[in-house]
Design a protein around this motif. Structure first.
Motif, PDB file in Angstrom:
ATOM      1  N   ALA A  25      -8.816   7.287  -2.353  1.00  0.00           N
ATOM      2  CA  ALA A  25      -9.341   6.414  -1.292  1.00  0.00           C
ATOM      3  C   ALA A  25      -8.294   5.376  -0.908  1.00  0.00           C
ATOM      4  CB  ALA A  25     -10.625   5.723  -1.754  1.00  0.00           C
ATOM      5  N   SER A  26      -7.631   4.790  -1.907  1.00  0.00           N
ATOM      6  CA  SER A  26      -6.562   3.820  -1.632  1.00  0.00           C
ATOM      7  C   SER A  26      -5.597   3.801  -2.807  1.00  0.00           C
ATOM      8  CB  SER A  26      -7.120   2.421  -1.385  1.00  0.00           C
ATOM      9  OG  SER A  26      -7.663   1.883  -2.579  1.00  0.00           O
ATOM     10  N   ALA A  27      -4.363   3.451  -2.489  1.00  0.00           N
ATOM     11  CA  ALA A  27      -3.339   3.350  -3.533  1.00  0.00           C
ATOM     12  C   ALA A  27      -2.369   2.244  -3.118  1.00  0.00           C
ATOM     13  CB  ALA A  27      -2.599   4.674  -3.693  1.00  0.00           C
ATOM     14  N   ARG A  28      -1.889   1.519  -4.127  1.00  0.00           N
ATOM     15  CA  ARG A  28      -0.932   0.448  -3.847  1.00  0.00           C
ATOM     16  C   ARG A  28      -0.092   0.200  -5.090  1.00  0.00           C
ATOM     17  NH1 ARG A  28      -2.846  -3.929  -6.661  1.00  0.00           N
ATOM     18  NH2 ARG A  28      -5.084  -4.193  -6.833  1.00  0.00           N
ATOM     19  N   LEU A  29       1.053  -0.418  -4.870  1.00  0.00           N
ATOM     20  CA  LEU A  29       1.824  -0.894  -6.016  1.00  0.00           C
ATOM     21  C   LEU A  29       1.016  -2.012  -6.667  1.00  0.00           C
ATOM     22  CD1 LEU A  29       5.433  -1.138  -4.525  1.00  0.00           C
ATOM     23  CD2 LEU A  29       4.519   0.643  -6.003  1.00  0.00           C
ATOM     24  N   ALA A  30       1.191  -2.200  -7.936  1.00  0.00           N
ATOM     25  CA  ALA A  30       0.457  -3.254  -8.636  1.00  0.00           C
ATOM     26  C   ALA A  30       1.423  -4.048  -9.511  1.00  0.00           C
ATOM     27  CB  ALA A  30      -0.656  -2.650  -9.502  1.00  0.00           C
ATOM     28  N   VAL A  31       1.179  -5.329  -9.603  1.00  0.00           N
ATOM     29  CA  VAL A  31       1.980  -6.186 -10.459  1.00  0.00           C
ATOM     30  C   VAL A  31       1.377  -6.092 -11.863  1.00  0.00           C
ATOM     31  CG1 VAL A  31       2.747  -8.526 -10.909  1.00  0.00           C
ATOM     32  CG2 VAL A  31       2.550  -7.717  -8.552  1.00  0.00           C
ATOM     33  N   PRO A  88       0.834  -1.207   0.000  1.00  0.00           N
ATOM     34  CA  PRO A  88       0.000   0.000   0.000  1.00  0.00           C
ATOM     35  C   PRO A  88       0.869   1.258   0.000  1.00  0.00           C
ATOM     36  CG  PRO A  88      -0.016  -1.018   2.177  1.00  0.00           C
ATOM     37  CD  PRO A  88       0.737  -1.942   1.265  1.00  0.00           C
ATOM     38  N   LEU A  89       0.334   2.302  -0.594  1.00  0.00           N
ATOM     39  CA  LEU A  89       0.997   3.611  -0.582  1.00  0.00           C
ATOM     40  C   LEU A  89       0.201   4.485   0.383  1.00  0.00           C
ATOM     41  CD1 LEU A  89       1.488   4.052  -4.437  1.00  0.00           C
ATOM     42  CD2 LEU A  89       3.053   3.013  -2.783  1.00  0.00           C
ATOM     43  N   LYS A  90       0.800   4.843   1.487  1.00  0.00           N
ATOM     44  CA  LYS A  90       0.104   5.598   2.525  1.00  0.00           C
ATOM     45  C   LYS A  90       0.770   6.949   2.788  1.00  0.00           C
ATOM     46  CE  LYS A  90      -2.612   2.173   4.357  1.00  0.00           C
ATOM     47  NZ  LYS A  90      -3.898   2.241   4.923  1.00  0.00           N
ATOM     48  N   GLY A 150     -15.549  10.103 -14.930  1.00  0.00           N
ATOM     49  CA  GLY A 150     -16.341   8.893 -15.068  1.00  0.00           C
ATOM     50  C   GLY A 150     -15.697   7.621 -14.555  1.00  0.00           C
ATOM     51  N   GLN A 151     -14.521   7.697 -13.941  1.00  0.00           N
ATOM     52  CA  GLN A 151     -13.913   6.471 -13.425  1.00  0.00           C
ATOM     53  C   GLN A 151     -13.398   6.671 -11.996  1.00  0.00           C
ATOM     54  OE1 GLN A 151     -10.669   6.647 -16.595  1.00  0.00           O
ATOM     55  NE2 GLN A 151      -9.569   5.547 -14.982  1.00  0.00           N
ATOM     56  N   LYS A 152     -13.413   5.567 -11.248  1.00  0.00           N
ATOM     57  CA  LYS A 152     -12.940   5.580  -9.861  1.00  0.00           C
ATOM     58  C   LYS A 152     -11.679   4.753  -9.658  1.00  0.00           C
ATOM     59  CE  LYS A 152     -15.714   5.482  -6.389  1.00  0.00           C
ATOM     60  NZ  LYS A 152     -16.737   5.129  -5.388  1.00  0.00           N
ATOM     61  N   THR A 153     -11.257   4.019 -10.687  1.00  0.00           N
ATOM     62  CA  THR A 153     -10.027   3.230 -10.576  1.00  0.00           C
ATOM     63  C   THR A 153      -9.060   3.663 -11.675  1.00  0.00           C
ATOM     64  OG1 THR A 153     -10.863   1.431 -11.962  1.00  0.00           O
ATOM     65  CG2 THR A 153     -11.218   1.233  -9.591  1.00  0.00           C
ATOM     66  N   PHE A 154      -7.798   3.716 -11.299  1.00  0.00           N
ATOM     67  CA  PHE A 154      -6.752   4.145 -12.213  1.00  0.00           C
ATOM     68  C   PHE A 154      -5.578   3.196 -12.042  1.00  0.00           C
ATOM     69  CE2 PHE A 154      -9.356   7.648 -10.948  1.00  0.00           C
ATOM     70  CZ  PHE A 154      -9.614   8.332 -12.130  1.00  0.00           C
ATOM     71  N   GLU A 155      -5.088   2.658 -13.145  1.00  0.00           N
ATOM     72  CA  GLU A 155      -3.956   1.743 -13.091  1.00  0.00           C
ATOM     73  C   GLU A 155      -2.978   2.120 -14.174  1.00  0.00           C
ATOM     74  OE1 GLU A 155      -2.883  -3.012 -12.962  1.00  0.00           O
ATOM     75  OE2 GLU A 155      -4.979  -2.396 -12.967  1.00  0.00           O
ATOM     76  N   GLY A 156      -1.733   2.281 -13.778  1.00  0.00           N
ATOM     77  CA  GLY A 156      -0.699   2.646 -14.727  1.00  0.00           C
ATOM     78  C   GLY A 156       0.585   2.981 -13.994  1.00  0.00           C
ATOM     79  N   VAL A 157       1.462   3.715 -14.669  1.00  0.00           N
ATOM     80  CA  VAL A 157       2.749   4.075 -14.094  1.00  0.00           C
ATOM     81  C   VAL A 157       2.626   5.426 -13.389  1.00  0.00           C
ATOM     82  CG1 VAL A 157       5.155   4.636 -14.627  1.00  0.00           C
ATOM     83  CG2 VAL A 157       4.013   2.763 -15.827  1.00  0.00           C
TER      84      VAL A 157
END
Length: 153
Positions: A145-151, A87-89, A112-119
């Motif tokens: 609301a929340s953020a984390r590293l993603a594979v 998690p990124l806190k 129009g979006q609540k999720t974002f995934e990328g660099v």
């Protein structure tokens, strides 16, 4: 006692123990799963944590929690690494994550979006920039609301 209060108290108790071991306290969770409560403490260091790191912190923290007794119900204590999807806190978490793949959710929809995934391309303490596959988005930190590293696959 509220879950938030428990995590705040445990964070205060755990921080000197974790830092005394040369580690970083990443997060504290207090969750009910089925009939049981779990207190999870996530620790890390640049080269990653091992079972010995977790064991030392667990033993010291368990003794302190028994002494202070801030949680009125029984629970299971787990000390572990935050894993690959850390998690990124804190601001330092975001700064370390620049150039890495992240997954972010917002409280309210943005365009129009609540999720974002990328660099994660940039972070200045107030906003961050995420380059997705089709667009680059700049998000206010307060909207997250929340953020984390993603594979990334």
């Amino acid at each position: 006692m509220t879950k938030r209060k428990v995590t705040e108290i445990v964070e205060e108790l755990a921080t000197p123990i974790v830092e005394g071991e040369g580690l970083e306290l990443v997060d504290v969770e207090y969750k009910k799963e089925g009939a049981n409560w779990f207190l999870r403490v996530f620790i890390d260091k640049p080269e990653g944590v091992d079972i010995d790191d977790c064991g030392r912190v667990s033993e010291k923290l368990s003794d302190l929690l028994d002494e202070v007794d801030p949680i009125p119900t029984s629970y299971f204590l787990e000390v572990s690494s935050p894993g690959a999807e850390r998690p990124l806190k804190k601001p330092a978490d975001y700064e370390r994550a620049i150039g890495k793949h992240v997954y972010i959710t917002t409280y309210e929809p943005i365009d129009g979006q609540k999720t974002f995934e990328g660099v994660l391309e940039a972070y200045d303490g107030e906003q961050l920039t995420v380059r997705e596959s089709k667009a680059t988005k700049t998000l206010k930190h307060e909207a997250i609301a929340s953020a984390r590293l993603a594979v990334a696959f």
